[in-house]
Scaffold this active site. Structure first.
Site, PDB file in Angstrom:
ATOM      1  CB  VAL A  69      45.425  45.605  40.214  1.00  0.00           C
ATOM      2  CG1 VAL A  69      43.572  45.763  39.923  1.00  0.00           C
ATOM      3  CG2 VAL A  69      45.217  43.744  39.206  1.00  0.00           C
ATOM      4  CG  ASN A  95      35.434  41.639  37.830  1.00  0.00           C
ATOM      5  OD1 ASN A  95      34.975  40.495  37.617  1.00  0.00           O
ATOM      6  ND2 ASN A  95      35.727  42.385  37.433  1.00  0.00           N
ATOM      7  CB  SER A 147      37.212  30.316  38.373  1.00  0.00           C
ATOM      8  OG  SER A 147      37.305  29.657  36.857  1.00  0.00           O
ATOM      9  CE1 TYR A 160      40.884  32.915  35.020  1.00  0.00           C
ATOM     10  CE2 TYR A 160      39.556  30.921  35.343  1.00  0.00           C
ATOM     11  CZ  TYR A 160      40.232  32.360  35.022  1.00  0.00           C
ATOM     12  OH  TYR A 160      38.929  32.656  35.748  1.00  0.00           O
ATOM     13  CB  ALA A 162      47.729  28.146  39.959  1.00  0.00           C
ATOM     14  CB  SER A 163      45.420  32.816  39.123  1.00  0.00           C
ATOM     15  OG  SER A 163      44.595  32.955  38.240  1.00  0.00           O
ATOM     16  CE  LYS A 164      40.447  33.690  38.776  1.00  0.00           C
ATOM     17  NZ  LYS A 164      40.248  35.528  38.663  1.00  0.00           N
TER      18      LYS A 164
HETATM   19  P1  NAP Z   1      36.127  40.453  31.182  1.00  0.00           P
HETATM   20  O1  NAP Z   1      34.812  40.418  31.093  1.00  0.00           O
HETATM   21  O2  NAP Z   1      37.321  40.182  30.581  1.00  0.00           O
HETATM   22  O3  NAP Z   1      37.012  41.289  32.413  1.00  0.00           O
HETATM   23  C1  NAP Z   1      37.892  41.291  32.886  1.00  0.00           C
HETATM   24  C2  NAP Z   1      38.180  43.389  33.597  1.00  0.00           C
HETATM   25  O4  NAP Z   1      39.236  42.945  34.152  1.00  0.00           O
HETATM   26  C3  NAP Z   1      38.251  43.730  32.503  1.00  0.00           C
HETATM   27  O5  NAP Z   1      37.557  44.777  32.938  1.00  0.00           O
HETATM   28  C4  NAP Z   1      39.205  44.223  32.172  1.00  0.00           C
HETATM   29  O6  NAP Z   1      40.549  45.168  31.930  1.00  0.00           O
HETATM   30  C5  NAP Z   1      40.288  43.797  33.436  1.00  0.00           C
HETATM   31  N1  NAP Z   1      41.758  43.708  33.832  1.00  0.00           N
HETATM   32  C6  NAP Z   1      42.453  43.167  33.423  1.00  0.00           C
HETATM   33  N2  NAP Z   1      43.704  43.238  34.050  1.00  0.00           N
HETATM   34  C7  NAP Z   1      43.699  44.069  34.783  1.00  0.00           C
HETATM   35  C8  NAP Z   1      44.791  44.927  35.529  1.00  0.00           C
HETATM   36  N3  NAP Z   1      46.549  44.398  35.618  1.00  0.00           N
HETATM   37  N4  NAP Z   1      43.914  45.899  36.197  1.00  0.00           N
HETATM   38  C9  NAP Z   1      42.598  46.366  35.964  1.00  0.00           C
HETATM   39  N5  NAP Z   1      42.153  45.351  35.653  1.00  0.00           N
HETATM   40  C10 NAP Z   1      42.538  45.050  34.951  1.00  0.00           C
HETATM   41  O7  NAP Z   1      36.143  38.750  32.337  1.00  0.00           O
HETATM   42  P2  NAP Z   1      34.561  38.559  33.287  1.00  0.00           P
HETATM   43  O8  NAP Z   1      34.678  37.398  32.427  1.00  0.00           O
HETATM   44  O9  NAP Z   1      33.680  39.968  33.889  1.00  0.00           O
HETATM   45  O10 NAP Z   1      35.426  37.925  34.585  1.00  0.00           O
HETATM   46  C11 NAP Z   1      35.160  38.559  35.876  1.00  0.00           C
HETATM   47  C12 NAP Z   1      36.293  37.962  37.125  1.00  0.00           C
HETATM   48  O11 NAP Z   1      34.884  36.611  37.196  1.00  0.00           O
HETATM   49  C13 NAP Z   1      37.456  37.723  36.462  1.00  0.00           C
HETATM   50  O12 NAP Z   1      38.557  37.600  37.678  1.00  0.00           O
HETATM   51  C14 NAP Z   1      37.799  36.176  36.264  1.00  0.00           C
HETATM   52  O13 NAP Z   1      38.608  35.379  36.385  1.00  0.00           O
HETATM   53  C15 NAP Z   1      36.708  35.768  36.951  1.00  0.00           C
HETATM   54  N6  NAP Z   1      36.035  34.792  36.818  1.00  0.00           N
HETATM   55  C16 NAP Z   1      35.175  34.863  35.488  1.00  0.00           C
HETATM   56  C17 NAP Z   1      34.189  33.307  34.478  1.00  0.00           C
HETATM   57  C18 NAP Z   1      33.352  33.431  33.381  1.00  0.00           C
HETATM   58  O14 NAP Z   1      33.572  31.977  32.820  1.00  0.00           O
HETATM   59  N7  NAP Z   1      33.316  34.607  32.580  1.00  0.00           N
HETATM   60  C19 NAP Z   1      34.321  32.198  35.444  1.00  0.00           C
HETATM   61  C20 NAP Z   1      34.814  31.612  36.485  1.00  0.00           C
HETATM   62  C21 NAP Z   1      35.412  33.106  37.002  1.00  0.00           C
HETATM   63  P3  NAP Z   1      41.281  45.533  30.067  1.00  0.00           P
HETATM   64  O15 NAP Z   1      39.438  44.746  29.276  1.00  0.00           O
HETATM   65  O16 NAP Z   1      41.575  46.163  30.091  1.00  0.00           O
HETATM   66  O17 NAP Z   1      41.560  44.249  30.089  1.00  0.00           O
END
Ligand code: NAP
Length: 239
Positions: A69, A95, A147, A160, A162-164
């Site tokens: 992305v 996501n 987030s 993180y 700043a991005s969110k």
């Molecule tokens: P995750 O398990 O780490 O999954 C993130 C996904 O994004 C992975 O499939 C990853 O693929 C993919 N990704 C990373 N860089 C990418 C890129 N450049 N292009 C395409 N895909 C890419 O994270 P999650 O916990 O499910 O989180 C999902 C979303 O929710 C994120 O935006 C995160 O910031 C947000 N969020 C999470 C939490 C939490 O506590 N878990 C809380 C608040 C918000 P790879 O395996 O290839 O890296």
């Protein structure tokens, strides 16, 4: 017919970025259960294959593509390919996201920029490309994963946060640009959710985090998928 039928996503096409596992996988699975056709991307073919196998195990026929992305060219190519091979995207979930936690005084500029690139710039490229198609249809729903860290800040997460926080601003402005064209733009800002991203936390850190959450537990991917389903469906036509 019950108004609950508005939860149905029958006939819709949903693109969920970075949805081979974690929250994205739970969201895409919920959409599939509601009748949508699922499209997702990941950076490497092996992760796309892993995602496809995980969807197949749940009886879901998903369409997986390799696309980073952070690369606008790849994003535009993906959107074009999906339109040709699957159809016009009705629902976009930004996501894909990463963390790279470090105290600010130890953080290299490239460690700051990389997180902004994936979490914010990536969502911008996707939203820009897909909303151009949604404008022609005068309909669509765009959801970005922000987030709590972007709303309240968190130590060792200036990149993180700043991005969110940027995603919150982008979502609010895009909603004002696109709402009048029939496209709804919303964000979800979860606290800690149990996925690979938070697997690095110790049990002590997790129970400390849970104490500050009203429900006294960490979120599960399904909790977020429930909200994402509401925001994608016709039950949220005024949101
Ligand atoms: P995750 O398990 O780490 O999954 C993130 C996904 O994004 C992975 O499939 C990853 O693929 C993919 N990704 C990373 N860089 C990418 C890129 N450049 N292009 C395409 N895909 C890419 O994270 P999650 O916990 O499910 O989180 C999902 C979303 O929710 C994120 O935006 C995160 O910031 C947000 N969020 C999470 C939490 C939490 O506590 N878990 C809380 C608040 C918000 P790879 O395996 O290839 O890296």
């Amino acid at each position: 017919m019950s108004f609950l039928n508005n939860f149905s996503l029958e006939g819709k096409i949903a693109l969920v970025t970075g949805a081979s596992y974690g929250i994205g996988f739970a969201i895409a699975s919920a959409y599939a259960e509601a009748g949508a056709t699922i499209v997702f991307n990941d950076i490497k073919q092996e992760l796309v294959d892993k995602g496809l196998a995980a969807y197949a195990e749940k009886g879901i026929k998903a369409h997986g593509y390799v696309c980073d992305v952070t690369n606008e060219e790849q994003v535009n190519e993906l959107v074009k390919k999906v339109e040709e091979e699957v159809g016009v995207i009705d629902i976009l979930v930004n996501n894909a996201g990463i963390t790279n936690d470090k105290l600010m005084i130890k953080m290299k500029p490239e460690e700051f920029t990389k997180v902004i690139d994936v979490n914010l710039n990536g969502a911008f490229y996707m939203t820009k490309a897909i909303s151009a198609l949604m404008i022609k249809q005068r309909s669509g729903s765009i959801i970005s994963m922000s987030s709590v860290s972007g709303l309240k800040g968190n130590p060792a997460q200036v990149n993180y946060s700043a991005s969110k926080a940027g995603l919150v601003g982008m979502t609010l402005s895009a909603a004002k640009e696109l709402g009048r064209r029939g496209i709804r733009v919303n964000g979800i800002a979860p606290g800690f959710v149990e996925t690979d991203m938070t697997a690095v936390l110790t049990d002590e850190q997790k129970s400390h985090a849970a104490e500050n959450i009203s429900m006294q537990r960490l979120g599960q991917p399904q909790d977020i998928a429930n909200t994402a389903l509401y925001l994608a469906s016709d039950l949220s036509t005024y949101v």
